[in-house]
Design an enzyme around this catalytic site. Sequence first.
Site, short mmCIF file in Angstrom:
data_model
loop_
_atom_site.label_atom_id
_atom_site.label_comp_id
_atom_site.label_asym_id
_atom_site.label_seq_id
_atom_site.Cartn_x
_atom_site.Cartn_y
_atom_site.Cartn_z
N LYS A 185 41.16 48.64 30.72
CA LYS A 185 41.23 49.28 32.04
C LYS A 185 42.33 48.57 32.82
CE LYS A 185 38.23 50.39 35.99
NZ LYS A 185 36.84 50.36 36.47
N SER A 225 34.88 54.55 38.09
CA SER A 225 36.31 54.42 38.17
C SER A 225 36.97 54.21 36.79
CB SER A 225 36.69 53.27 39.09
OG SER A 225 36.17 52.06 38.61
N SER A 230 30.69 52.19 37.59
CA SER A 230 31.97 52.64 37.03
C SER A 230 32.16 52.53 35.53
CB SER A 230 33.12 51.92 37.73
OG SER A 230 33.16 52.31 39.09
#
Lengths: 482, 483, 95
Positions: free
Chosen positions: B76, B151, B175
């Site tokens: 990420k 997210s 997330s």
Amino acid sequence: MQWETVIGLEIHAQLSTQSKIFSASATTFGAEPNTQASLVDLGMPGTLPVLNAEAVRMACQFGLAIDAEIAERNIFARKNYFYPDLPKGYQTSQMDHPIVGKGFLDITLEDGTVKRIGITRAHLEEDAGKSLHEDFQGMSGIDLNRAGTPLLEIVSEPDIRSAKEAVAYVKAIHALVRYLGICDGNMAEGSLRCDCNVSVRPKGQAEFGTRAEIKNVNSFRFIEKAINHEVQRQIELIEDGGKVVQETRLYDPNKDQTRSMRSKEEANDYRYFPCPDLLPVVIEQSFLDELRAKLPELPPQKRERFESQYALSTYDASVLSASRELADYFEVVAKTCGDAKLAANWVMGELSSLLNKDNLEIDQSPVSAEQLGGMILRIKDNTISGKIAKMVFESLAAGEGATADEVIDKKGLKQVTDSGAIEAMLDDVLAANAEQVEQYRASDEAKRGKMFGFFVGQAMKASKGKANPGQVNELLKKKLEG
Amino acid sequence: MHQLTLAEIARALADKQFSSAELTQSLLSRIEQLDPQLNSFITVTAEQALEQAKAADARRAAGETGALLGAPIAHKDLFCTQGVLTSCGSKILTGFKAPYDATVVEKLNAAGTVTLGKLNMDEFAMGSANESSHYGPVKNPWDTSRVPGGSSGGSAAAVAARLLPAATGTDTGGSIRQPAALTNLTGIKPTYGRVSRWGMIAYASSLDQGGPLARTAEDCALLLHAMAGFDSKDSTSVDQPVDDYLAALTQPLAGLRIGLPQEYFGAGLDARIGEKVMAVVEALKKLGATVKDISLPNMQHAIPAYYVIAPAEASSNLSRFDGVRFGYRCENPKDLQDLYKRSREEGFGAEVKRRIMVGTYALSAGYYDAYYLKAQKIRRLIKNDFVAAFKDVDVILGPTTPNLAWKLGEKNADPVSAYLEDIYTITANLAGIPGLSMPAGFVDGLPVGVQLLGNYFQEGRLLNVAHQYQQVSDWHKQAPSGF
Amino acid sequence: MALERTEVEKIAHLARLGLSEGELPHTTATLNSILGLIDSMQAVDTDGIEPLAHPLETTQRLRADAVTEANQREAYQAIAPAVESGLYLVPKVIE
């Protein structure tokens, strides 16, 4: 209108740890810009703080030395504001739960009295970097070497009532942190910084007046001047019908005045909250007990001991205990010569003048404690007179001999104490000044006093200062009486 | 090759069915071909990946073994990767080539993983749809007109589309778990402090945790085991040995006590999701688990508390983005204030600015007690609820999300409606307990996830339950058509 | 607790976020909607409850006082927007 001054001081002491408070960067002064700024110090994204054990230890030592409450847990809080020397956009400091709570420090005033100044709290925080305002084509340059250096912010109660008291307090803090070895106290380099909160009020009024803060005054002398100037300014302002505004001011030593700072942050809301990257710091009682046992003898105890052990006055004792180095020096001199009073006089007199003249610290003294002690011994055993001693002292300072004895020998400064020799010398003096002798014998008590000095002078000249003054006096009197 | 899980890849590499270099090349081509439809990658590090793959192959040739040696993954884009753009999905980090590696990245590199690139995400991890990224929204491979969740939307989309077998993500309010649920993946947020936050760019420091997203619980166990562990550079890192998550997988579920919070099955939940959840409960009962009704009475207050605490911490964490030492700086700043205001105004997206402002307000003079302090008190009530519940049950089970993946753009007009999607996941972050989401079926062709919550440091148990469920179900094996 | 535009401007300033006249109404409205969500907290009875700052109630570890960071100025400043003579440049700071 009688005015009373009320002063509170905030002193920031840079702790002399090897590494910074939250990162493992060096803290040495004077390095090339940004060569001691690690990822953490630069506030790089993703970086996190880890607390320096030594900073905690030093803060606790200070707390113990001022008899303060030291809470079981203390908490770091973020003070949020924007400024280029503050890389994270917040300063990690302490708000509601400082490491050191209420304590006190006793200071000795000029008249010898001791006054107790309350200390509200002392807390740990990180220092900011530096802005260099020299022009880089209309830009300022930021150096973050200093960012993250551990600071101990020491906040006094508004117990101080004059500029002189303020200086005494700052000097006492200065001495204390150096005694403890937690800060080098170098105000010129910014290791010790003082912010003065100053207000005035009509004598007898209970309420405090509005205060102004004078930031970053960096010498004892300037502290005194800045405060005096500010007090004057405030009194004049009020007497002219104005009101003191709560604001931050800077002292300009060139103009000897304070001016309002173009506000960094206007009325800032720092939005303090506990730093979520740090956990509560626990201080165990056993840790404090161990620390207390290892505390060096502190200025108040040393002063008391000097008073009792060496029979010194409070004033002399506090001057000599002002710094650890000076106190140690004095004690070596006293031990070597066995006469504390003489040692005190010489250290506070001749030695002090010498150091001041050349702007030297005690540990840079050209005359060592052993040398001075040895010299005083020779005064005591009458080898030299007090006056000659001054010459010997100067010679030692100039490096003209390793010991007082060497100098005395080399320069033939031994005092003449042989009464026969002195008498013979005096006879010569009187013979050479027969007229004055006549006059003396013909005058009354009052006039004689003055003339006597003349003969003493002549005797000293004739003996090149080496005749023992006491004997000269005694024998001269006898001879003049006839 | 792209169908293989991490565990299968490990066996194949060991058996020399192919090399890490071959696998990497194949996935890189696949990414090039298919990612334009998803936009899950911000940066593809093709050259470095191939170098890492070759290095892993060399280590293997030299006799080294290890479940992750040569395994292709991606991070990420809020994990710092040295020398590579680390953007947090934001314009304000334009040009920010991280000067160091995050601990998670370091550990996975040491284990021999091959980093294919940096994955798209909601800007600064603030969002549940991955629509707020400066680099454009990510699409859900199950229906590219819909959001993948956020997210960690890029991580989820890429793994779900079989562009790679697993990825790292972070979870502050759900997330990892929520995008896993919306894309048919397994994802786990470990106990707070289990995974180091050094180099994991902070959103909300007391809530953030890093974790894996993959297609199976086994893969999550593999990756989490390598990611987890004490780190002296992170003061909030816990000094406790990492459990053997792989060994824990095979424990039978007989005697497992499952708690079902009555508050979970109320008005806000899509009934069809509720059905899927109950079906999982039945399956677990068949495996030997018992079920009990429990109550988490303060659950409903979690969202307001979260939306004070997270923005408050973020408002402070994001102050360092000021155009001075790195990242985006506005052009021709006329003075210092202009530098700050314009760099931040131009550099941050709308949602980030909103949350910074909410956070600033919540901490400001006069409001601190009513907002920040109040939220922290509610936080304790929520933790207390869990502590009490775990006296009687081993895991708490429920839906991961109240709704299925929604259409792109659907919630843009009203950010608060997106906040309400976090209702099931947020409590785990506030309390710091571990949480996992696993596939539980499909409704209208869209994936549904079931969430398992465990007591502190019970990651192994959660992975165990998920793994056992995955032995008797095959939702997790299904792939979106076209990928 | 609805915000007035002046308060929104103040908050934007504290956070150093440039906020244009045009954006102000929309921003004010969205913030108020979020605050509406948050205000529901006030109904919860939290008397006698201690705030929870960290989920795991552990305490701070201390680091030994040693310098282990070397000078990496070049690497760190390679990504800076404006540097000169090793200093970070910003518009002139007036004190």
